[in-house]
Design a protein around this motif. Structure first.
Motif, short mmCIF file in Angstrom:
data_model
loop_
_atom_site.label_atom_id
_atom_site.label_comp_id
_atom_site.label_asym_id
_atom_site.label_seq_id
_atom_site.Cartn_x
_atom_site.Cartn_y
_atom_site.Cartn_z
N MET A 1 4.60 -42.73 62.19
CA MET A 1 3.41 -42.80 62.90
C MET A 1 3.87 -43.28 64.46
O MET A 1 4.49 -44.31 64.56
N ASP A 2 3.43 -42.68 65.52
CA ASP A 2 3.89 -42.94 66.95
C ASP A 2 2.73 -43.59 67.65
O ASP A 2 1.82 -43.83 66.97
N VAL A 3 3.18 -44.08 68.68
CA VAL A 3 2.21 -45.09 69.22
C VAL A 3 1.03 -44.27 69.73
O VAL A 3 -0.13 -44.90 69.88
N GLN A 4 1.20 -42.97 70.01
CA GLN A 4 0.01 -42.09 70.49
C GLN A 4 -0.96 -42.09 69.57
O GLN A 4 -2.25 -42.23 69.72
N THR A 5 -0.48 -42.16 68.15
CA THR A 5 -1.39 -42.07 67.12
C THR A 5 -2.30 -43.40 66.87
O THR A 5 -3.51 -43.54 66.93
N VAL A 6 -1.44 -44.31 67.24
CA VAL A 6 -2.01 -45.91 66.95
C VAL A 6 -3.11 -45.87 68.14
O VAL A 6 -4.20 -46.61 67.85
N ASN A 7 -2.84 -45.49 69.26
CA ASN A 7 -3.66 -45.76 70.41
C ASN A 7 -4.99 -44.76 70.18
O ASN A 7 -5.97 -45.11 70.76
N SER A 8 -4.71 -43.59 69.29
CA SER A 8 -5.94 -42.74 69.36
C SER A 8 -6.87 -43.40 68.19
O SER A 8 -7.99 -42.77 68.11
N MET A 9 -6.69 -44.16 67.52
CA MET A 9 -7.40 -44.78 66.47
C MET A 9 -8.84 -45.41 66.99
O MET A 9 -8.77 -46.24 68.00
N THR A 10 -9.82 -45.02 66.22
CA THR A 10 -11.24 -45.92 66.46
C THR A 10 -10.95 -47.35 65.96
O THR A 10 -10.05 -47.62 65.27
N CYS A 11 -11.81 -48.26 66.26
CA CYS A 11 -11.58 -49.57 65.86
C CYS A 11 -11.65 -49.56 64.25
O CYS A 11 -10.80 -50.48 63.70
N GLU A 12 -12.52 -48.84 63.82
CA GLU A 12 -12.70 -48.90 62.26
C GLU A 12 -11.30 -48.29 61.65
O GLU A 12 -11.01 -49.07 60.63
N GLU A 13 -10.87 -47.20 62.16
CA GLU A 13 -9.62 -46.84 61.58
C GLU A 13 -8.58 -47.72 61.91
O GLU A 13 -7.80 -48.03 61.02
N PHE A 14 -8.27 -48.74 63.29
CA PHE A 14 -7.33 -49.28 63.16
C PHE A 14 -7.42 -50.58 62.28
O PHE A 14 -6.48 -50.72 61.62
N VAL A 15 -8.61 -51.03 62.08
CA VAL A 15 -8.81 -52.11 60.94
C VAL A 15 -8.50 -51.81 59.63
O VAL A 15 -7.73 -52.48 58.87
N CYS A 16 -8.68 -50.40 59.39
CA CYS A 16 -8.76 -49.91 58.12
C CYS A 16 -6.82 -49.95 57.73
O CYS A 16 -6.62 -50.36 56.72
N VAL A 17 -6.37 -49.41 58.78
CA VAL A 17 -4.86 -49.10 58.83
C VAL A 17 -4.15 -50.75 58.87
O VAL A 17 -3.26 -50.77 58.02
N PHE A 18 -4.38 -51.57 59.78
CA PHE A 18 -3.67 -52.54 60.02
C PHE A 18 -4.22 -53.92 59.79
O PHE A 18 -3.65 -54.87 60.01
N GLY A 19 -5.52 -53.92 58.95
CA GLY A 19 -6.18 -55.01 58.65
C GLY A 19 -5.70 -56.10 57.70
O GLY A 19 -6.04 -57.33 57.80
N ASN A 20 -4.78 -55.66 56.98
CA ASN A 20 -4.03 -56.58 56.21
C ASN A 20 -2.59 -56.71 56.42
O ASN A 20 -1.92 -57.09 55.68
N VAL A 21 -1.92 -56.40 57.63
CA VAL A 21 -0.74 -56.80 58.12
C VAL A 21 -0.46 -58.25 58.06
O VAL A 21 0.59 -58.73 57.56
N TYR A 166 4.41 -47.28 59.12
CA TYR A 166 4.94 -46.32 60.12
C TYR A 166 5.37 -45.30 59.11
O TYR A 166 5.57 -43.92 59.37
N ASN A 167 6.37 -45.74 58.11
CA ASN A 167 7.26 -44.91 57.25
C ASN A 167 6.31 -44.07 56.57
O ASN A 167 6.61 -42.80 56.38
N ARG A 168 5.34 -44.41 55.85
CA ARG A 168 4.43 -43.66 55.07
C ARG A 168 3.70 -42.76 55.97
O ARG A 168 3.57 -41.39 55.46
N ALA A 169 3.38 -42.95 57.22
CA ALA A 169 2.64 -41.97 57.90
C ALA A 169 3.71 -40.98 58.40
O ALA A 169 3.12 -39.69 58.22
N ALA A 170 5.17 -41.31 58.55
CA ALA A 170 6.06 -40.33 58.82
C ALA A 170 6.22 -39.54 57.73
O ALA A 170 6.33 -38.16 57.75
N LYS A 171 6.14 -39.90 56.58
CA LYS A 171 6.36 -38.97 55.48
C LYS A 171 5.25 -38.00 55.17
O LYS A 171 5.78 -36.87 54.81
N SER A 172 3.92 -38.71 55.25
CA SER A 172 3.10 -37.73 54.95
C SER A 172 2.72 -36.59 56.07
O SER A 172 2.39 -35.51 55.72
#
Lengths: 175, 175
Positions: A1-21, A166-172
């Motif tokens: 996953m690159d930073v462009q993908t991170v920056n393009s996320m809606t608030c819900e997507e962002f919390v879904c992906v990073f909410g349990n970091v 990031y690794n999971r996203a890169a693999k998929s």
């Protein structure tokens, strides 16, 4: 996953992906969405660290209290978060002997009674023997020193969880 | 539930009981355990308010982002917290006409696009018509003014959730 993908996320997507970091603290990821755009994924990791550092002592204690015991009740009950289950498994905590499980349980209780928050360690950078040794050693720390230790472990967990994402996203993407 | 019972809780019990007083932010209850003993249940309520007020702007935005949309995707998917499901039900949001549901959806999207966080209102102190009217009105606020509005609603939700916890405990003691 690159930073462009991170920056393009809606608030819900962002919390879904990073909410349990940070374990069971989606508030922190939800707050960091305000900082977009990030110039790099490292900047996002720094954001987690800065947010944690900005909290009061009781706030930092609160973060530690959102973590489960290692090899504790939640592991037995199957109520751990996916991330925590994986980490405890990698450290060999899901297949302890009865004697080790008992020892871990006693040390966790003693630690919690001492400090008022659970023992937190980045389990994936450790193993059963080292974790028991760290429990025995850290329980002798001063209160504020140990709060600092626990919070630094939270940051290590945070870094590895971000790498996983990031690794999971890169693999998929490659599939 | 009296304050002695609150003060006698372990950290795990406290987070289990008060962890969702602020929606999906167990960190806050977990932090407040540090303040025991409380002299009254009001002091605990004040603690929630103070902790929220002490957060940065992005922290407060994070709290709002931990709230679900009203009559939104999570209601349909059945993934709301128990508390939120009950509150949306009491405000009549679980039985909207198609036209009202569509209107609510459009307004929620417009609001979120405008402010970068979801519309939060204490649903139990409101009803469907008032909620739609408030959405239409509040979307015209300035950013910081609206952040303040949303956070004050969080505090009202918090107060009612605390009352529920105390009332439930009082009832079960009487049984």
């Amino acid at each position: 996953m690159d930073v462009q993908t991170v920056n393009s996320m809606t608030c819900e997507e962002f919390v879904c992906v990073f909410g349990n970091v940070v374990e069971r603290c989606p508030l922190i990821a939800a707050a960091l969405w305000s900082r977009r755009p990030f110039s790099s994924t490292l900047e996002l990791e720094n954001g987690f660290n800065e947010f944690i550092d900005s909290l009061s002592i009781e706030g930092k204690e609160g973060i530690l209290r959102c973590h489960p015991d290692l090899a504790g009740r939640e592991l037995l009950a199957g109520t751990l978060t996916v991330e925590s289950r994986g980490e405890q498994g990698q450290a060999g905590l899901t297949s302890l002997s009865s004697a080790d499980a008992l020892r871990m349980n006693q040390l966790n209780s003693q630690y919690k009674k001492q400090f008022g928050f659970p023992f937190v360690i980045c389990a994936r950078m450790s193993d059963k023997d080292r974790i028991i040794q760290q429990l025995e050693s850290r329980v002798r720390n001063q209160q504020l020193q140990e709060l600092h230790c626990g919070i630094e472990e939270v940051k290590s967990i945070c870094r590895l969880r971000l790498q996983d994402i990031y690794n999971r996203a890169a693999k998929s993407t490659k599939l």
